[in-house]
Design an enzyme around this catalytic site. Structure first.
Site, PDB file in Angstrom:
ATOM      1  N   ARG A  46       0.816  -1.235   0.000  1.00 26.58           N
ATOM      2  CA  ARG A  46       0.000   0.000   0.000  1.00 26.58           C
ATOM      3  C   ARG A  46       0.848   1.283   0.000  1.00 26.58           C
ATOM      4  O   ARG A  46       0.438   2.305   0.560  1.00 26.58           O
ATOM      5  CB  ARG A  46      -0.963   0.035   1.200  1.00 26.58           C
TER       6      ARG A  46
ATOM      7  N   SER B 107     -10.499   0.401   3.880  1.00 24.08           N
ATOM      8  CA  SER B 107      -9.694   0.133   5.074  1.00 24.08           C
ATOM      9  C   SER B 107      -9.009   1.412   5.548  1.00 24.08           C
ATOM     10  O   SER B 107      -8.368   2.103   4.767  1.00 24.08           O
ATOM     11  CB  SER B 107      -8.627  -0.919   4.773  1.00 24.08           C
TER      12      SER B 107
ATOM     13  N   GLU C 192      -3.817   3.977   6.683  1.00 20.39           N
ATOM     14  CA  GLU C 192      -3.677   3.805   5.232  1.00 20.39           C
ATOM     15  C   GLU C 192      -4.246   5.030   4.522  1.00 20.39           C
ATOM     16  O   GLU C 192      -3.701   5.491   3.531  1.00 20.39           O
ATOM     17  CB  GLU C 192      -4.426   2.540   4.768  1.00 20.39           C
TER      18      GLU C 192
END
Ligand code: FAD
Length: 303
Positions: free
Chosen positions: A176, A226, A296
């Site tokens: 990510r 998320s 994130e």
């Protein structure tokens, strides 16, 4: 600076939409965020170039967004100019097992183009609501794949307003993350390639994968997917649930009772509510497991 006057001046130079004091909650999937001083939605690469030059010549700070699906924009909004890379740069073309696509095209569109051409490896992209530019910056991925597996190169506009091509190897991909998160580069085009695969199999796997996503993901409230990265060897959702975080709420921001790594906007959540909830969840997980969850979602703007 009078941003309304500047917006009108820029609007006279380009075809895409230019506005001032644009509420960013219209441009984030969380439906949260204060106003951008100037907001530009370029209708073409030429428009984008002109808008960037306009900002740089006047030392107006520049922020680039895609579909706003991984963004928390603070309640005070964003100073300077926000450029949304979207439909104006969304052309997709396929040649053999290679795909070239504008940074404003969406991941599900890329997956569909690959599926039609019988190119495998893009199934993961079918369910992620991000633009290709945002996906490259985030190294977006799911279950069985991620951007870094199938991307070949990107065309970027650099800080000196030169177009340069960067190979996948230059982009420092890991989970990510990409080096683009630390660079002042604007992704304008992407190229991808993978191997041919049976079309029926691609279709079947995509269907299965989408129904699996639907079963585990909360529906019906604005969110940004998320919120935290999974720590090595574990899942943020599992840790938050085990620490008793499901259902925690600050204002209208709530940790989903279905998937603990998602924070939902139940109606009128503010960025400050989400940030307070993020801190609460981090504290809870750290107290229980000694692990500090890392965000994130990307934070933009000011209080
Ligand atoms: C319902 C839902 C499900 C999701 N599921 C997943 C999932 O399964 N896997 C996953 O990885 N993510 C998932 N996400 C998060 C998100 O969709 C991805 O991170 C996506 O890649 C972000 O793309 P975006 O265009 O929305 O980028 P944005 O959120 O607009 O921006 C993300 C970052 O990229 C930068 N950026 C955007 N475009 C450009 C550009 N052209 N040039 C330079 N910088 C740029 C922005 O400044 C920002 O820092 C989900 C989100 C939602 C709402």
């Amino acid at each position: 600076m009078d941003y309304r006057v500047l917006s009108e001046e820029l609007q006279a130079m380009i075809k895409g939409q230019v506005s001032s004091s644009e509420p960013m909650n219209k441009h984030t999937t969380w439906r949260i965020g204060g106003p951008a001083d100037i907001f530009v939605n370029p209708a073409s690469l030429e428009d984008l170039y002109q808008a960037v030059e306009y900002a740089r010549n006047r030392e107006i700070p520049l922020t680039i967004i895609g579909n706003g699906s991984n963004l928390l924009v603070k309640d005070g909004g964003i100073r300077g100019m926000v450029i949304k890379i979207g439909r104006g740069l969304a052309e997709i073309s396929v040649e053999g097992n290679s795909i070239r696509a504008g940074a404003g095209a969406m991941l599900p569109e890329l997956a569909a183009a690959a599926r039609r051409a019988g190119i495998g490896g893009f199934e993961f992209a079918a369910g992620i609501p991000g633009s290709l530019g945002g996906a490259v910056v985030m190294n977006a991925g799911a279950l069985n794949g991620c951007v870094a597996d199938v991307l070949t190169s990107v065309l970027v506009l650099d800080e000196h307003s030169n177009f340069i091509t960067l190979a996948k190897e230059d982009l420092g991909f890991s989970y990510r993350t990409s080096a683009l998160q630390r660079m002042q580069l604007i992704c304008v085009e992407t190229t991808w390639s993978s191997t041919f695969k049976d079309k029926a199999l691609i279709e079947e796997e995509t269907r299965e994968y989408l129904s699996k996503r639907k079963a585990i993901q909360p529906q019906g409230f604005p969110c940004a997917g998320s919120v935290f990265k999974n720590p090595e060897g574990d899942s943020a959702g599992r840790l938050i649930e085990a620490a008793g975080g499901k259902g925690l709420q600050v204002g209208d921001a709530q940790v989903s009772t279905k998937h603990a790594n998602w924070i939902l906007n139940l109606g009128n959540a503010k960025a400050r509510d989400v940030l307070a909830l993020i801190e609460k969840v981090q504290g809870l997980v750290e107290d229980h497991f000694g692990i500090l969850l890392k965000r994130e979602v990307r934070l933009l703007g000011e209080d």
